[in-house]
Each structure stands twice: as C-alpha cells, then as structure tokens.
Design a protein around this motif. Structure first.
Motif, short mmCIF file in Angstrom:
data_model
loop_
_atom_site.label_atom_id
_atom_site.label_comp_id
_atom_site.label_asym_id
_atom_site.label_seq_id
_atom_site.Cartn_x
_atom_site.Cartn_y
_atom_site.Cartn_z
N ARG A 474 0.83 -1.21 0.00
CA ARG A 474 0.00 0.00 0.00
C ARG A 474 0.86 1.26 0.00
NH1 ARG A 474 -3.92 1.23 5.04
NH2 ARG A 474 -1.86 1.37 6.00
N TYR A 478 1.04 4.08 -2.95
CA TYR A 478 0.83 5.51 -2.67
C TYR A 478 1.98 6.35 -3.25
CZ TYR A 478 0.90 9.86 0.01
OH TYR A 478 0.96 11.18 0.37
N LYS A 482 1.86 9.24 -6.06
CA LYS A 482 2.33 10.59 -5.71
C LYS A 482 3.39 11.09 -6.68
CE LYS A 482 5.46 11.19 -2.68
NZ LYS A 482 6.31 11.27 -1.46
#
Length: 491
Positions: A474, A478, A482
C-alpha cells in the motif's frame, strides 16, 4: 455579601484616588463593607505619600486630578510598584482614555457613574491575581506532565511568546493575537486565560467566521423565549457563558459591520441585551481576539470599524510561524505522535524523517505538521515513520545548512537502508546535488529513481518491489501515485 478573606494573612489594603469627595466616600464605604482597609487621596501628591508608607493590593485612580493625570499614576505604579495592580475610573463615554490607560499598564477600568457591582468584580479580580501562584507553577499543575504549556517548544521565539503571556495574564486589557493560520492562536489564548486570575472561570472560544450573520446577535448575546420563531426557551449567549472568564473571538475580521457595532457597545459598556429583552445585563468578560488577516488593511478597506479595532488592539501578541522555530519540530512531533498512537502501538520518527521535517518550511504551520504526521502514521511500517512516509511537498524556501545536512545524512541513510545500492548499478543518484537546489524536489528524484530501479529488477511486480524496498504494498502504491511513476521497461 460576605467579606473577602484577608490577603496573605493580612487584610488587603486599597488606595482610592479621586478629587470628588462624595465619590471617594462612596467607594470607601463599599470597599470597607467588603472587609478591606481603605485609604483615600484627593490628589497625586497625597497618593504618592501613601504609596511610600504602605503596600497596596489595588490602586484605584480617577483620570482627572487637580495636580495631574491619573495616567501619571498608572505609569508610576507600573514602573515602581510592579506587584500592585492599578485600575482607572473614566468619565462616561471616554473609552479612548480607558484604552490609553490599559496600554500604559492599567489592570482594568470602571466608568462613571461607577456601578458598584462592577467595582466589586474588579476588586475581586485584583485580589485573586495577587493570590495566584507564579505562572510556572500554575502551568505545571494545570497541564499534563508531558506538556507544561499549551505552547510547546524551547526555541527563543516561543520562549519570548510565553514571557509575553506571563505579563499579559496580569492585566484585564483586551489582547489581539495575530499570526498565520495554524500557528496556534487559540492555544495562546488558552495559555493567557490559564495563567490569569480568571483561570477557574469559563474560557469560551468562538469562530466568528462560522456563525451565520442572521444568528450572530442571538448567539453572542442570547435571547428571550418567544423573541423569534423557534425561540422556545430563554438562552444565554457567548457573553453570558463566559461571564467571569475569558471570551476569545477567533477570526474576528470576519465579523459583519452590523455586528461590529453591537460588539463594540458590549465591550465598552460591559452590558448586553438579549434578543427580545427590554433591559441590559452586566457581564464581566475579558476579550481576546485573533486573526490571520491584517486588521489595519481591513480598516483601510472599510471592512472593519476603526473604533472597534482600537478597542480590541490594546495589546498585540504576534505568534511566529513554525518555519521560524524549526528547532521545536522534534518536540511538537513527539507530542502529536503520542496523541496519534493507540495503546500498545507507539509511533515514532526515525532520524531521517525528523531531519526532513526540520528542513521543511511548513506553509500551514503546526496544523500542517499534524496533518503530515497523521497521514504518515497510516503508512508507517512497525510504527516507525520514515522519510518516504511523510510525502512532503516542495517548498523552495529551505536554507543551505539544512539542505547539506539532510542531503549528506537523512536522504542517504534512509534510502541506503531500504535499497541495496552497492550491488545495483542503476542507482547513481546519491552524489551530492549542485547547490543551490530545492531539497524536497531532490529527495523526490531519489525516491523516484529507487522505486523505478526496484520495478525494473522485479519486471514491474509491485509486490516484489515493495519487499525489495522494505515497505508495504500500500505504501509503495501511494508513492507511485504521488510521484506519477509509470510501469518501466525491463530487459
């Protein structure tokens, strides 16, 4: 009314200075009935002789005297009898004189004709202030052991603010707290209240920008049953709720002009009228206000009344932005992480993450630090926050010293622990950057290259790449989103 208990083992002594014999007599009788010793003087000369002879718990002086001004007495007492509070008596409608006296160091004021209930409240406040413990002791008793002050940090800037607050707490003068959004204005107001003689009374904080204009008068002053549709019972407003204590007006610049007029009258007269009522009621409230806007500019633009501005801006307390006290970031972060942690699952920062935070400029101040840590805590492995968890954005205002320290220590140490750089020729981003540079952008470049190298090595298998990098799937997903990393070509 029961007499006031003797002060520090002796009966408190009050000095009244006024050239009107009948008013001196009225004040003397009122104070004697409260169990106090009273001396009266008709001039500055007589008052000075008394001050040499006795120590007073309160000096009460008229502003107009035959041999000078009460303002002279305020300055003398403030300079030479610092432990003695002094209050002034002003003529009706002379609010400007009261403001001048408060700025000169007066503790409080009463207006002519003197309302005896208001006088008694003023005297009690002065005597409570004399009995209050030193600010340091009050803070230690009132706060949690890990947080002796609402304002956390040991930087010179925040120590200066705390020093100002310890002086402001002795006065009842209005204070306006200015500073950028998220810099802790409400916490400063709570610190002023907690350090004052009103600490055991209510502290009411009101966000002026969050109240619909149509409801403002009812919310501030209360209303009577039947005053309007839906008013099924009598209700007190903010002023009544804060009676005896402190009322904080947050974002006071957002008040509409019509409400500013009513607020000015309430502050000057210390009386309010509920919506639907025919009589006013006295309130004893200290006003603290806060804003991130430039009130002088608002006055010039016609958005804020000049008379209210001068009424609120008796004393100004400026809070420094977090970027001016980055040495406090570690202590602030520690306190925030204690609040975020759950029993048995502590959260901490590693040195690389702490260095990254101490090199960031925090445009959103302490509030932004809280948001960054709350988000990072969700991504942290085993409760330890690393640089990659912070997701700091480029700010472009970092100093060269902080840049060098983080480049040499934080970034290299953090990423070398996550990636086997010695055996992977694809990663060549650890050389020192050319200065000047924007450090967050440089760190993002390193992070991007390391992730791309891991994806190349695992042929875009994100699960395996996460294992190589020592992060959760996870967390890797992310970071990929980003940094806008696409799948890479593999050999």
């Amino acid at each position: 009314m029961s007499p006031i208990e003797p002060h520090s083992g002796n009966t408190p002594r009050i000095l009244v200075i006024d050239d009107e014999a009948h008013l001196r007599e009225l004040l003397e009788i009122t104070l004697i009935k409260m169990g106090l010793e009273v001396d009266t003087a008709e001039s500055l000369e007589v008052a000075r002789r008394y001050l040499v002879k006795y120590t007073y718990s309160l000096v009460l002086t008229d502003m107009r005297l035959p041999d000078g001004s009460g303002l002279e007495m305020v300055e003398e007492v403030s300079n030479h009898h610092k432990a003695t509070p002094i209050a002034v008596i002003t003529a009706f409608g002379s609010a400007d004189n009261a403001v001048v006296a408060l700025k000169a160091g007066a503790f409080d004021y009463v207006s002519k004709p003197v309302a005896l209930d208001q006088l008694r409240k003023l005297v009690r406040s002065a005597l409570q202030m004399q009995n209050v413990k030193p600010v340091e002791e009050v803070a230690i008793v009132s706060a949690k052991p890990s947080s002796p002050s609402f304002l956390i940090g040991q930087s010179i800037e925040i120590q200066h603010v705390r020093s100002q607050i310890s002086r402001l707490a002795r006065s009842m003068a209005p204070v306006i707290i200015t500073g950028e959004s998220g810099s802790g204005k409400e916490l400063a107001a709570r610190e002023i209240h907690r350090s004052s003689a009103r600490a055991d009374k209510p502290f009411i904080a009101v966000n002026c920008g969050a109240i619909p204009e149509a409801l403002m008068e009812a919310e501030f002053f209360g209303y009577r049953k039947g005053a309007f549709t839906g008013a099924n019972d009598d209700r007190d407003g903010f002023f009544q709720a804060a009676n005896g204590g402190t009322l904080m007006l947050d974002e006071v610049a957002d008040l509409p002009l019509a409400m500013q007029v009513k607020l000015l009258r309430a502050i000057q007269e210390r009386r309010v009228r509920k919506v639907g009522a025919t009589v006013e009621e006295a309130v004893d409230v200290r006003i603290l206000s806060a804003t991130h806007q430039n009130l002088e500019a608002c006055v010039s633009a016609g958005k804020f009344r000049q008379d209210l501005y001068y009424r609120l801006n008796v004393i100004e307390l400026l809070l420094p932005p977090l970027r001016q006290r980055l040495s406090d970031v570690g202590e602030l972060a520690g306190c925030i992480l204690i609040k975020l942690a759950t029993p048995g699952y502590p959260i901490s920062l590693n040195q690389a993450a702490l260095s990254a935070l101490q090199a960031y400029d925090f445009p959103g101040n302490v509030r932004e630090l809280e948001n960054i840590l709350e988000r990072a805590a969700a991504f942290a492995n085993d409760g330890c926050i690393d640089v990659i968890d912070l997701g700091l954005r480029a700010s472009g205002t970092l100093g060269s010293v902080a840049t060098n320290e983080l480049t040499d220590n934080a970034a290299t140490a953090s990423l070398e622990n996550k990636v086997e750089t010695q055996t992977d020729p694809l990663i060549s981003v650890f050389s020192a950057p050319a200065l000047p540079c924007v450090l967050p952008e440089y760190l993002e470049q390193i992070e991007r290259e390391v992730i791309r190298a891991a994806l190349v090595k695992t042929r875009n298998n994100r699960t395996q790449a996460a294992e190589l990098l020592g992060v959760s799937f996870r967390q890797l997903r992310y970071s990929i989103q980003k940094l806008k990393i696409c799948d890479v070509d593999s050999d």
